[in-house]
Design a protein around this motif. Structure first.
Motif, PDB file in Angstrom:
ATOM      1  N   ASP A  65      11.349  -5.232 -14.390  1.00 19.11           N
ATOM      2  CA  ASP A  65      10.764  -6.096 -14.611  1.00 19.11           C
ATOM      3  C   ASP A  65       9.127  -5.152 -14.054  1.00 19.11           C
ATOM      4  O   ASP A  65       9.137  -4.265 -13.660  1.00 19.11           O
ATOM      5  CB  ASP A  65      10.858  -7.066 -13.771  1.00 19.11           C
ATOM      6  N   ALA A  66       8.141  -5.885 -14.586  1.00 18.88           N
ATOM      7  CA  ALA A  66       6.859  -5.422 -14.372  1.00 18.88           C
ATOM      8  C   ALA A  66       6.983  -6.552 -12.497  1.00 18.88           C
ATOM      9  O   ALA A  66       7.692  -7.414 -12.042  1.00 18.88           O
ATOM     10  CB  ALA A  66       5.702  -6.116 -14.712  1.00 18.88           C
ATOM     11  N   LEU A  67       6.680  -5.188 -11.467  1.00 17.06           N
ATOM     12  CA  LEU A  67       6.356  -5.425 -10.140  1.00 17.06           C
ATOM     13  C   LEU A  67       5.421  -4.490  -9.083  1.00 17.06           C
ATOM     14  O   LEU A  67       5.190  -3.429  -8.905  1.00 17.06           O
ATOM     15  CB  LEU A  67       7.818  -4.995  -9.432  1.00 17.06           C
ATOM     16  N   SER A  68       4.645  -5.735  -8.667  1.00 14.72           N
ATOM     17  CA  SER A  68       3.643  -4.983  -7.886  1.00 14.72           C
ATOM     18  C   SER A  68       4.186  -4.630  -6.273  1.00 14.72           C
ATOM     19  O   SER A  68       5.129  -5.483  -5.477  1.00 14.72           O
ATOM     20  CB  SER A  68       2.671  -6.344  -8.397  1.00 14.72           C
ATOM     21  N   LEU A  69       3.233  -3.949  -5.188  1.00 14.47           N
ATOM     22  CA  LEU A  69       3.411  -3.890  -4.503  1.00 14.47           C
ATOM     23  C   LEU A  69       2.999  -5.168  -3.692  1.00 14.47           C
ATOM     24  O   LEU A  69       4.073  -5.224  -2.721  1.00 14.47           O
ATOM     25  CB  LEU A  69       2.741  -2.629  -3.719  1.00 14.47           C
ATOM     26  N   GLY A  70       2.196  -5.827  -3.921  1.00 13.11           N
ATOM     27  CA  GLY A  70       2.179  -7.016  -3.041  1.00 13.11           C
ATOM     28  C   GLY A  70       3.568  -7.957  -3.556  1.00 13.11           C
ATOM     29  O   GLY A  70       3.632  -8.825  -2.580  1.00 13.11           O
ATOM     30  N   GLU A  71       3.784  -8.005  -4.522  1.00 14.15           N
ATOM     31  CA  GLU A  71       4.645  -9.013  -5.087  1.00 14.15           C
ATOM     32  C   GLU A  71       6.363  -8.495  -4.157  1.00 14.15           C
ATOM     33  O   GLU A  71       6.581  -9.162  -3.400  1.00 14.15           O
ATOM     34  CB  GLU A  71       5.237  -8.989  -6.337  1.00 14.15           C
ATOM     35  N   MET A  84       5.804   1.977  -4.254  1.00 18.91           N
ATOM     36  CA  MET A  84       5.780   2.423  -5.719  1.00 18.91           C
ATOM     37  C   MET A  84       6.409   3.655  -6.331  1.00 18.91           C
ATOM     38  O   MET A  84       7.710   3.486  -7.619  1.00 18.91           O
ATOM     39  CB  MET A  84       4.735   2.628  -6.511  1.00 18.91           C
ATOM     40  N   ASN A  87       5.032   0.045   3.286  1.00 21.44           N
ATOM     41  CA  ASN A  87       4.591   1.194   3.183  1.00 21.44           C
ATOM     42  C   ASN A  87       5.013   2.102   4.583  1.00 21.44           C
ATOM     43  O   ASN A  87       5.508   3.161   3.597  1.00 21.44           O
ATOM     44  CB  ASN A  87       3.103   1.173   2.777  1.00 21.44           C
ATOM     45  N   MET A 108       2.869  -5.277   3.098  1.00 18.36           N
ATOM     46  CA  MET A 108       2.033  -4.130   2.569  1.00 18.36           C
ATOM     47  C   MET A 108       1.953  -2.984   3.562  1.00 18.36           C
ATOM     48  O   MET A 108       2.842  -1.726   3.375  1.00 18.36           O
ATOM     49  CB  MET A 108       1.440  -4.181   1.434  1.00 18.36           C
ATOM     50  N   TRP A 135      10.192   2.774  -5.795  1.00 19.81           N
ATOM     51  CA  TRP A 135      11.160   1.579  -6.973  1.00 19.81           C
ATOM     52  C   TRP A 135      11.265   2.921  -8.033  1.00 19.81           C
ATOM     53  O   TRP A 135      12.260   2.771  -9.422  1.00 19.81           O
ATOM     54  CB  TRP A 135      10.170   1.115  -6.940  1.00 19.81           C
ATOM     55  N   ARG A 136      10.126   3.548  -8.707  1.00 24.22           N
ATOM     56  CA  ARG A 136      10.510   4.244 -10.522  1.00 24.22           C
ATOM     57  C   ARG A 136      11.027   4.793 -10.390  1.00 24.22           C
ATOM     58  O   ARG A 136      11.912   5.594 -11.276  1.00 24.22           O
ATOM     59  CB  ARG A 136       8.753   5.028  -9.764  1.00 24.22           C
TER      60      ARG A 136
END
Length: 339
Positions: free
Chosen positions: A252-258, A283, A271, A267, A286-287
């Motif tokens: 999925d597409a996933l942002s740091l805020g989400e 991130m 971190n 956040m 996750w990557r």
């Protein structure tokens, strides 16, 4: 760089035939900067401090399935501070000389022929004394997780068992470990003439995590979380929640805020947790989990194309994906798929 061969000492407890592994070096160097750069690429990102002695680096590598074996020397005495091993567990044995290890608050002294298991979640400090040469073995965490789940399902392992951050095998365990390594080394000759049968290769790969999980140190029966402070236990629970969320959203597409919102923390806290646990941003973590999943899929599902596997794990830019993959694993995705 000067091509050379290296013949590690073979004492009674380390009587392994390393001739095939040490036939041709990946590289040799008398340069501090070059040695550091090349080893960071081949092993793991790390800080390297050179102490006394002459730089005489030699590095050898071989692979059997997803398991990697290395022989390494620096020549000089060095202090190594690697990032936490997020993708593998490291086993190391001095062939010559000795090494000192500090790992998540534990300290070990490693003599010739002894074997240490390293699985740091926070930080490690390794000192290779002058003249030290070591055999290194990387066991992928993906294999460890699969084997651990099978043992849990079969009732052969407690669900909350964790490997300690660092420990040494006892003499009986060393002998068993050497037999497993000897089996891997034997394949280096056999695989040159004909490919390994898939089922036999799977057996060889799984024998190492199975050995680790069924031969713990005597004081490793108590889950580590019991020994932690309440604050540490809370951080571990948050990390487990974050890790589970990341693994459930690999495509999925996933942002740091989400990610922070779903984990129930800010956040900034997210971190901080990831930097402390993995020495990576959330991130980046996750990557790397997605890259690991891609690699597992390419190795297990040969019928799938690299493009469709990458797309299924959220990598939509082919060039950027290939660059990330090579930085992570030292080869391009199509090389893994063809392997």
């Amino acid at each position: 760089m000067m091509a050379t061969s290296m013949e590690p000492a073979l004492n009674g407890s380390a009587a392994l035939d390393l001739s095939r592994l040490c036939q041709t070096p990946v590289f040799t160097s008398h340069s501090r900067q070059e040695s550091h750069r090349l080893l960071a690429r081949e092993l793991v990102e790390h800080d390297l401090s050179w102490r006394s002695g002459r730089v005489d680096t030699a590095f050898f590598r071989a692979e059997v399935g997803r398991c990697q074996l290395f022989v390494l020397r620096y020549g000089a005495e060095v202090e190594v501070r690697p990032r936490p091993f997020t993708d593998f567990v490291l086993m190391q044995m001095p062939l010559r000389g000795r090494a000192s290890i500090e790992c998540d608050g534990l300290a070990l002294e490693l003599e010739e022929g002894q074997v240490a298991v390293l699985s740091p979640s926070r930080q490690a400090r390794l000192v290779w004394h002058s003249g030290c040469e070591q055999l290194l073995l990387k066991v992928p965490r993906s294999l460890l997780r699969l084997t651990q789940q099978r043992l849990v399902d079969e009732g052969g392992l407690a669900a909350d068992f964790n490997l300690p951050a660092a420990y040494c095998l006892d003499n009986t365990q060393v002998r068993g470990w050497l037999r497993r390594v000897d089996e891997l080394l034997a394949q280096l000759d056999d695989s040159a003439s004909q490919p390994l049968h898939g089922h036999w290769l799977r057996h060889l790969e799984e024998s190492l995590p199975l050995f680790l999980l069924t031969h713990p140190p005597h004081d490793a029966q108590t889950p580590l979380s019991v020994l932690e402070s309440p604050a540490r236990r809370q951080a571990l629970r948050q990390l487990q929640r974050i890790e589970g969320l990341m693994r459930s959203r690999l495509g999925d597409a996933l942002s740091l805020g989400e990610l922070a919102t779903q984990a129930g923390i800010s956040m900034r806290s997210l971190n901080t947790l990831c930097q402390r646990a993995y020495a990576q941003t959330p991130m980046e973590r996750w990557r790397n989990l997605r890259l690991e999943a891609v690699r597992d899929c390419l190795l297990e599902r040969r019928e799938l194309s690299v493009t469709e596997v990458a797309m299924a794990h959220g990598f939509t830019h082919g060039g950027r994906f290939a660059r990330y993959y090579k930085e992570r694993f030292g080869e391009l995705p199509h090389q893994t798929a063809a392997g």
